[in-house]
Scaffold this motif. Structure first.
Motif, PDB file in Angstrom:
ATOM      1  N   GLU A  12       8.937 -70.011  -0.533  1.00  0.00           N
ATOM      2  CA  GLU A  12       8.595 -68.691  -1.045  1.00  0.00           C
ATOM      3  C   GLU A  12       9.827 -67.805  -0.931  1.00  0.00           C
ATOM      4  OE1 GLU A  12       5.438 -67.193   1.260  1.00  0.00           O
ATOM      5  OE2 GLU A  12       4.048 -68.775   0.713  1.00  0.00           O
ATOM      6  N   SER A  13      10.115 -67.093  -1.986  1.00  0.00           N
ATOM      7  CA  SER A  13      11.248 -66.191  -1.918  1.00  0.00           C
ATOM      8  C   SER A  13      10.842 -64.856  -1.299  1.00  0.00           C
ATOM      9  CB  SER A  13      11.807 -65.956  -3.321  1.00  0.00           C
ATOM     10  OG  SER A  13      10.824 -65.385  -4.148  1.00  0.00           O
ATOM     11  N   TRP A  14       9.555 -64.599  -1.174  1.00  0.00           N
ATOM     12  CA  TRP A  14       9.028 -63.356  -0.603  1.00  0.00           C
ATOM     13  C   TRP A  14       8.113 -63.739   0.549  1.00  0.00           C
ATOM     14  CZ3 TRP A  14      10.125 -58.387  -1.857  1.00  0.00           C
ATOM     15  CH2 TRP A  14       9.270 -57.384  -1.401  1.00  0.00           C
ATOM     16  N   PRO A  15       8.335 -63.237   1.760  1.00  0.00           N
ATOM     17  CA  PRO A  15       7.488 -63.615   2.901  1.00  0.00           C
ATOM     18  C   PRO A  15       6.030 -63.196   2.697  1.00  0.00           C
ATOM     19  CG  PRO A  15       9.469 -62.493   3.639  1.00  0.00           C
ATOM     20  CD  PRO A  15       9.437 -62.377   2.151  1.00  0.00           C
ATOM     21  N   ALA A  16       5.126 -64.048   3.114  1.00  0.00           N
ATOM     22  CA  ALA A  16       3.705 -63.820   2.880  1.00  0.00           C
ATOM     23  C   ALA A  16       3.181 -62.597   3.619  1.00  0.00           C
ATOM     24  CB  ALA A  16       2.907 -65.054   3.286  1.00  0.00           C
ATOM     25  N   PHE A  17       3.713 -62.309   4.803  1.00  0.00           N
ATOM     26  CA  PHE A  17       3.192 -61.175   5.556  1.00  0.00           C
ATOM     27  C   PHE A  17       3.472 -59.853   4.850  1.00  0.00           C
ATOM     28  CE2 PHE A  17       7.538 -61.251   7.071  1.00  0.00           C
ATOM     29  CZ  PHE A  17       7.850 -59.915   7.247  1.00  0.00           C
ATOM     30  N   LEU A  18       4.498 -59.812   4.011  1.00  0.00           N
ATOM     31  CA  LEU A  18       4.766 -58.571   3.283  1.00  0.00           C
ATOM     32  C   LEU A  18       3.678 -58.282   2.260  1.00  0.00           C
ATOM     33  CD1 LEU A  18       8.627 -58.612   2.836  1.00  0.00           C
ATOM     34  CD2 LEU A  18       7.249 -57.211   4.344  1.00  0.00           C
ATOM     35  N   TRP A  19       3.077 -59.319   1.672  1.00  0.00           N
ATOM     36  CA  TRP A  19       1.955 -59.096   0.754  1.00  0.00           C
ATOM     37  C   TRP A  19       0.775 -58.488   1.502  1.00  0.00           C
ATOM     38  CZ3 TRP A  19       3.322 -58.663  -3.880  1.00  0.00           C
ATOM     39  CH2 TRP A  19       4.253 -59.508  -4.473  1.00  0.00           C
ATOM     40  N   PHE A  20       0.518 -58.969   2.726  1.00  0.00           N
ATOM     41  CA  PHE A  20      -0.568 -58.405   3.524  1.00  0.00           C
ATOM     42  C   PHE A  20      -0.257 -56.971   3.928  1.00  0.00           C
ATOM     43  CE2 PHE A  20      -1.096 -63.011   4.488  1.00  0.00           C
ATOM     44  CZ  PHE A  20      -2.300 -63.156   3.822  1.00  0.00           C
ATOM     45  N   THR A  21       0.999 -56.677   4.206  1.00  0.00           N
ATOM     46  CA  THR A  21       1.396 -55.315   4.557  1.00  0.00           C
ATOM     47  C   THR A  21       1.226 -54.378   3.369  1.00  0.00           C
ATOM     48  OG1 THR A  21       2.994 -56.235   6.116  1.00  0.00           O
ATOM     49  CG2 THR A  21       3.266 -53.922   5.509  1.00  0.00           C
ATOM     50  N   ILE A  22       1.655 -54.819   2.203  1.00  0.00           N
ATOM     51  CA  ILE A  22       1.485 -54.007   0.991  1.00  0.00           C
ATOM     52  C   ILE A  22       0.010 -53.781   0.714  1.00  0.00           C
ATOM     53  CG2 ILE A  22       1.793 -54.031  -1.514  1.00  0.00           C
ATOM     54  CD1 ILE A  22       4.470 -55.494  -0.979  1.00  0.00           C
ATOM     55  N   GLU A  23      -0.798 -54.832   0.854  1.00  0.00           N
ATOM     56  CA  GLU A  23      -2.235 -54.712   0.629  1.00  0.00           C
ATOM     57  C   GLU A  23      -2.865 -53.731   1.624  1.00  0.00           C
ATOM     58  OE1 GLU A  23      -6.073 -57.673   0.324  1.00  0.00           O
ATOM     59  OE2 GLU A  23      -4.341 -58.287   1.499  1.00  0.00           O
ATOM     60  N   PHE A  24      -2.451 -53.790   2.884  1.00  0.00           N
ATOM     61  CA  PHE A  24      -2.963 -52.879   3.898  1.00  0.00           C
ATOM     62  C   PHE A  24      -2.680 -51.431   3.526  1.00  0.00           C
ATOM     63  CE2 PHE A  24      -1.943 -50.307   7.643  1.00  0.00           C
ATOM     64  CZ  PHE A  24      -3.171 -50.312   8.285  1.00  0.00           C
ATOM     65  N   PHE A  25      -1.442 -51.143   3.125  1.00  0.00           N
ATOM     66  CA  PHE A  25      -1.094 -49.764   2.795  1.00  0.00           C
ATOM     67  C   PHE A  25      -1.735 -49.293   1.490  1.00  0.00           C
ATOM     68  CE2 PHE A  25       2.309 -50.481   5.923  1.00  0.00           C
ATOM     69  CZ  PHE A  25       2.034 -49.405   6.749  1.00  0.00           C
ATOM     70  N   VAL A  26      -2.008 -50.193   0.568  1.00  0.00           N
ATOM     71  CA  VAL A  26      -2.735 -49.816  -0.647  1.00  0.00           C
ATOM     72  C   VAL A  26      -4.169 -49.444  -0.290  1.00  0.00           C
ATOM     73  CG1 VAL A  26      -3.687 -50.730  -2.803  1.00  0.00           C
ATOM     74  CG2 VAL A  26      -1.283 -51.066  -2.265  1.00  0.00           C
ATOM     75  N   VAL A  27      -4.814 -50.239   0.568  1.00  0.00           N
ATOM     76  CA  VAL A  27      -6.177 -49.924   1.000  1.00  0.00           C
ATOM     77  C   VAL A  27      -6.190 -48.632   1.810  1.00  0.00           C
ATOM     78  CG1 VAL A  27      -8.114 -50.734   2.414  1.00  0.00           C
ATOM     79  CG2 VAL A  27      -6.913 -52.323   0.939  1.00  0.00           C
ATOM     80  N   LEU A  28      -5.194 -48.425   2.668  1.00  0.00           N
ATOM     81  CA  LEU A  28      -5.089 -47.179   3.424  1.00  0.00           C
ATOM     82  C   LEU A  28      -4.920 -45.983   2.490  1.00  0.00           C
ATOM     83  CD1 LEU A  28      -4.837 -45.760   6.203  1.00  0.00           C
ATOM     84  CD2 LEU A  28      -2.376 -46.142   6.017  1.00  0.00           C
ATOM     85  N   GLY A  29      -4.070 -46.112   1.491  1.00  0.00           N
ATOM     86  CA  GLY A  29      -3.880 -45.034   0.518  1.00  0.00           C
ATOM     87  C   GLY A  29      -5.144 -44.737  -0.267  1.00  0.00           C
ATOM     88  N   ALA A  30      -5.863 -45.780  -0.652  1.00  0.00           N
ATOM     89  CA  ALA A  30      -7.121 -45.576  -1.369  1.00  0.00           C
ATOM     90  C   ALA A  30      -8.145 -44.880  -0.478  1.00  0.00           C
ATOM     91  CB  ALA A  30      -7.673 -46.917  -1.864  1.00  0.00           C
ATOM     92  N   GLY A  31      -8.227 -45.297   0.771  1.00  0.00           N
ATOM     93  CA  GLY A  31      -9.157 -44.659   1.702  1.00  0.00           C
ATOM     94  C   GLY A  31      -8.816 -43.207   1.951  1.00  0.00           C
ATOM     95  N   LEU A  32      -7.526 -42.921   2.120  1.00  0.00           N
ATOM     96  CA  LEU A  32      -7.105 -41.533   2.322  1.00  0.00           C
ATOM     97  C   LEU A  32      -7.366 -40.688   1.076  1.00  0.00           C
ATOM     98  CD1 LEU A  32      -3.760 -42.043   4.259  1.00  0.00           C
ATOM     99  CD2 LEU A  32      -5.887 -41.111   5.150  1.00  0.00           C
TER     100      LEU A  32
END
Length: 84
Positions: A12-32
């Motif tokens: 993978e050229s992009w680490p998998a944990f970064l996708w989870f981090t991006i997803e977390f902040f998108v859900v946080l932004g939606a909740g806020l």
């Protein structure tokens, strides 16, 4: 000039944990965003400031629970903590 077979190409050229981090902040932004937009309704109902703080973070928590307990496992069918 010769070629070398010791070149490492990652799976993978992009680490998998970064996708989870991006997803977390998108859900946080939606909740806020949902919580900020709904606070006017609760303030018009006459709740005091300390109670609206609890309501604000409660709505953010509900968005997290709905996404990670209902949407992700049932609709997206993708476990949260597994290898991609």
């Amino acid at each position: 000039m010769g070629t070398h077979n010791n070149i490492h190409v990652p799976n993978e050229s992009w680490p998998a944990f970064l996708w989870f981090t991006i997803e977390f902040f998108v859900v946080l932004g939606a909740g806020l965003g949902i919580s900020i937009n709904s606070m006017d309704y609760f303030k018009k109902m006459g709740f005091d400031e300390s109670l609206t703080n609890w309501i604000f973070w409660g709505i953010v928590g509900i968005v997290f629970l709905v996404y990670y307990l209902i949407v992700r496992p049932l609709i997206l069918r993708r476990p949260t903590l597994s290898r991609i």
